[in-house]
Design an enzyme around this catalytic site. Structure first.
Site, PDB file in Angstrom:
ATOM      1  N   ASP A 249      43.638  25.338  55.347  1.00 21.19           N
ATOM      2  CA  ASP A 249      42.701  26.445  55.119  1.00 21.19           C
ATOM      3  C   ASP A 249      42.191  26.497  53.688  1.00 21.19           C
ATOM      4  O   ASP A 249      41.178  27.146  53.403  1.00 21.19           O
ATOM      5  CB  ASP A 249      43.374  27.789  55.448  1.00 21.19           C
ATOM      6  CG  ASP A 249      43.563  27.987  56.939  1.00 21.19           C
ATOM      7  OD1 ASP A 249      43.139  27.112  57.708  1.00 21.19           O
ATOM      8  OD2 ASP A 249      44.135  29.011  57.329  1.00 21.19           O
TER       9      ASP A 249
ATOM     10  N   GLY B 129      52.099  25.415  59.852  1.00 23.04           N
ATOM     11  CA  GLY B 129      51.215  24.518  60.587  1.00 23.04           C
ATOM     12  C   GLY B 129      51.070  23.163  59.929  1.00 23.04           C
ATOM     13  O   GLY B 129      51.238  23.019  58.717  1.00 23.04           O
TER      14      GLY B 129
ATOM     15  N   MET C 220      38.669  26.496  61.773  1.00 23.58           N
ATOM     16  CA  MET C 220      39.888  27.115  61.260  1.00 23.58           C
ATOM     17  C   MET C 220      39.637  27.779  59.912  1.00 23.58           C
ATOM     18  O   MET C 220      38.789  27.347  59.139  1.00 23.58           O
ATOM     19  CB  MET C 220      41.002  26.090  61.143  1.00 23.58           C
ATOM     20  CG  MET C 220      41.769  25.903  62.436  1.00 23.58           C
ATOM     21  SD  MET C 220      43.429  25.252  62.165  1.00 23.58           S
ATOM     22  CE  MET C 220      44.163  25.603  63.763  1.00 23.58           C
TER      23      MET C 220
ATOM     24  N   LYS D 157      50.747  23.282  50.645  1.00 21.34           N
ATOM     25  CA  LYS D 157      50.127  22.762  51.859  1.00 21.34           C
ATOM     26  C   LYS D 157      49.352  23.848  52.582  1.00 21.34           C
ATOM     27  O   LYS D 157      49.832  24.969  52.697  1.00 21.34           O
ATOM     28  CB  LYS D 157      51.222  22.217  52.789  1.00 21.34           C
ATOM     29  CG  LYS D 157      50.738  21.847  54.183  1.00 21.34           C
ATOM     30  CD  LYS D 157      51.548  22.465  55.293  1.00 21.34           C
ATOM     31  CE  LYS D 157      51.430  23.956  55.373  1.00 21.34           C
ATOM     32  NZ  LYS D 157      51.935  24.561  56.603  1.00 21.34           N
ATOM     33  N   THR D 158      48.151  23.551  53.032  1.00 21.03           N
ATOM     34  CA  THR D 158      47.435  24.327  54.041  1.00 21.03           C
ATOM     35  C   THR D 158      46.021  23.805  54.141  1.00 21.03           C
ATOM     36  O   THR D 158      45.329  23.689  53.134  1.00 21.03           O
ATOM     37  CB  THR D 158      47.401  25.854  53.774  1.00 21.03           C
ATOM     38  OG1 THR D 158      46.479  26.465  54.693  1.00 21.03           O
ATOM     39  CG2 THR D 158      46.930  26.189  52.372  1.00 21.03           C
TER      40      THR D 158
ATOM     41  N   ARG E 130      57.992  27.899  62.093  1.00 27.10           N
ATOM     42  CA  ARG E 130      57.477  29.084  61.401  1.00 27.10           C
ATOM     43  C   ARG E 130      58.553  30.148  61.177  1.00 27.10           C
ATOM     44  O   ARG E 130      58.243  31.300  60.884  1.00 27.10           O
ATOM     45  CB  ARG E 130      56.305  29.674  62.190  1.00 27.10           C
ATOM     46  CG  ARG E 130      55.087  28.740  62.239  1.00 27.10           C
ATOM     47  CD  ARG E 130      53.888  29.405  62.863  1.00 27.10           C
ATOM     48  NE  ARG E 130      52.741  28.513  62.943  1.00 27.10           N
ATOM     49  CZ  ARG E 130      51.863  28.322  61.971  1.00 27.10           C
ATOM     50  NH1 ARG E 130      52.006  28.959  60.824  1.00 27.10           N
ATOM     51  NH2 ARG E 130      50.827  27.499  62.126  1.00 27.10           N
TER      52      ARG E 130
ATOM     53  N   ASP F 236      52.867  31.686  52.433  1.00 29.07           N
ATOM     54  CA  ASP F 236      54.041  32.391  52.955  1.00 29.07           C
ATOM     55  C   ASP F 236      55.314  31.542  52.815  1.00 29.07           C
ATOM     56  O   ASP F 236      56.375  32.045  52.446  1.00 29.07           O
ATOM     57  CB  ASP F 236      53.842  32.769  54.423  1.00 29.07           C
ATOM     58  CG  ASP F 236      52.978  34.014  54.583  1.00 29.07           C
ATOM     59  OD1 ASP F 236      52.793  34.740  53.586  1.00 29.07           O
ATOM     60  OD2 ASP F 236      52.474  34.253  55.693  1.00 29.07           O
TER      61      ASP F 236
END
Length: 552
Positions: free
Chosen positions: A205, A81, A250, A202-203, A145, A176
């Site tokens: 979240d 994402g 999120m 990266k993320t 993905r 992941d």
């Protein structure tokens, strides 16, 4: 390309680099620490990564480095994402390569890891890079993905890299994606290739962090974007004084976004999934907690408020988590049989003979429109797509029912009217904050140095992030030291461990101190939009969470 006035101005922003990445590139050397171990399952991880396990921590330092001036060919992948700042990682990598040797080449793999498998590339030039500096999104090369996991996919990836005569590949992604980077580095080495693989964290979240990765990029910007929206709603509800706003944010596996947005806006209630799991709170107990705030505020004449809800909340509620796991198992075991049931009633009947009675009863107790969402298309792993479950609407429905029962018993005499929101995609492609613009550029430049120093199986990292950018410390972390084994597709797989909210760390403890007052009083903060210009305390600041973690 059509560009806004802000975009034109952002092109001119010059990201700051840590001191150990500044100056002439041929004065940047690498210093190694002791060999490292995986965080758990050490022997099993060592067995999987026979060629890349146990590498030492790397820190950049001043010193002569003849390797750094050589011509390099590097490929870059955006995986998973979107997160604000991805373009600056690529810009930092590109600028580093060109500083090292103007003849170096950067290939962008189109559409994520699939671009590596299928050999779909574009050569990134100064003209292309300059159109994307300091901007949001991943549209420079696109993301995807696709997981590189089959023998054929690994073989095709190596073939592509060899055909392009690459020296290295940089994978920009989350836990992941970087697990995939580690496996790719091991595969290349095991098959006699010197092609290096480097990752970047990266993320939005915020769940890719640990002792050496203080935060993942994009988290700062996303939280500021969401907090602006939440702050606007706080001001609106305090003006109208007639709505309770239930806002889902999120964060499927971790509640870092919800917690940070709570610090920035001070809502009446912020649910933390990890706490709910730790305390084994049922849905009814969560509803009681929300209703308690609603009743107390109503007694003060305040029939309005704001509730923050992490996206993955339902997976942490014991009875719902059990239901989800048993649904996943039942459907996975007879996938074709389940697929033959085209409507919800038939699906429920099919499940009635396959689910344990307690889970089937829990399924029936949910509102039909919610329980139907548990049976929608599965994710690539065959699991419930939690982000598509309207948790905020589920909670509103249950709160309304509970308050109606309380009114009948004369325990509540207020007014309750609710509105629901889901802030998700709104935060993933925002213009990066100055913090993320600097941080991402540093990560990309650091990835170049790791490559130039001949390293593979590392994640580019930058530490000391609560200090001004010039005092940041860049280096590299071996990917295998962040690994553990987890159950995936019926077997144990090596994965980078997700970082959940630590209920014993300072950020959550600080939240605990304040939330009782927030639940009853109107303490809203309105942080406003991301500021790109102004004094450092306004435009250079990072998240409250990061400051608390470093006791500032």
């Amino acid at each position: 390309m059509n560009i806004s006035s802000l975009q034109k101005v952002r092109y001119a922003y010059k990201p700051k680099l840590p001191e150990n990445l500044s100056g002439s590139v041929d004065d940047i050397a690498v210093e190694f620490g002791s060999p490292t171990e995986a965080i758990s399952d050490k022997e099993e991880i060592r067995g999987i990564f026979k060629n890349t396990y146990g590498k030492p921590l790397a820190t950049f330092t001043k010193g002569k480095n003849k390797k750094i001036k050589r011509e390099l060919k590097v490929g870059v992948i955006l995986s998973g994402g979107q997160a604000p700042g991805g373009h600056n990682v690529i810009a930092g990598l590109f600028d580093g390569l060109k500083k090292g040797n103007s003849e170096s080449t950067l290939y962008g793999f189109l559409g994520g890891p699939g671009g590596l498998i299928d050999n779909k590339t574009i050569i990134l030039t100064h003209e292309i890079i300059d159109e994307y500096r300091n901007t949001g999104g991943f549209d420079i090369i696109g993301s995807g993905r696709t997981k590189i996991e089959t023998p054929q996919q690994f073989a095709l990836s190596l073939k592509t890299a060899k055909n392009l005569n690459l020296d290295a590949i940089v994978v920009i992604g989350g836990d992941d994606s970087n697990t995939n980077a580690a496996l790719l580095a091991e595969y290349f080495t095991a098959n006699g290739s010197t092609i290096q693989v480097i990752g970047c964290p990266k993320t939005i979240d915020g769940d890719l962090k640990n002792e050496h990765i203080e935060t993942s990029f994009g988290f700062d910007t996303a939280c500021k974007t969401y907090s602006e929206l939440i702050g606007n709603i706080c001001r609106d509800t305090n003006s109208a004084k007639k709505y309770w706003h239930f806002i889902k944010l999120m964060g499927r596996a971790a509640s870092h976004i919800a917690l940070e947005c709570a610090f920035q806006t001070q809502p009446n209630i912020c649910l933390i999934s990890e706490e709910i799991e730790e305390k084994k709170l049922s849905l009814d107990q969560i509803i009681d907690q929300i209703c308690d705030s609603i009743v107390k505020r109503s007694e003060n004449g305040d029939n309005f408020g704001v509730v923050l809800i992490p996206e993955g909340l339902v997976e942490f509620v014991p009875e719902i988590k059990k239901l989800i796991n048993e649904l996943n198992d039942a459907i996975a075991a007879e996938e074709k049989s389940f697929a033959q049931n085209s409507n919800f009633i038939d699906q429920l009947y099919w499940l009635s003979t396959r689910l344990p009675e307690s889970s089937y009863r829990a399924m029936q107790m949910l509102p039909p429109e919610i329980s139907h969402q548990f049976l929608m298309d599965r994710d690539p792993h065959g699991n419930v797509q939690v982000s598509r479950i309207d948790t905020e609407k589920l909670l509103v429905g249950m709160v309304e029912k509970k308050l109606a029962e309380m009114k009948e018993k004369k325990h509540y005499n207020g007014k309750f009217s609710a509105l629901t929101h889901f802030f998700g995609y709104e935060g993933r492609c925002a213009f990066p904050s100055n913090f993320d613009a600097d941080y991402c550029y540093s990560l990309g430049f650091g990835a170049f140095v790791l490559i130039a120093c001949g390293l593979t199986g590392y994640l580019s990292n930058v530490k000391n992030l609560v200090s001004p950018a010039e005092k940041w410390i860049a280096g590299g972390v071996p990917l295998t030291m962040m690994m553990n084994l987890e159950q995936r597709h019926g077997s144990k797989k090596p994965v980078i461990k997700k970082a959940l909210v630590d209920l014993y760390d300072k950020p959550f403890k600080e939240f605990e101190k304040k939330r009782t007052a927030w639940a009853v009083q109107t303490c809203f903060l309105v942080p406003g939009a991301i500021q790109y210009f102004g004094p450092p305390e306004v435009c250079e600041t990072t998240t409250v969470t990061l400051k608390l973690e470093h006791c500032l």
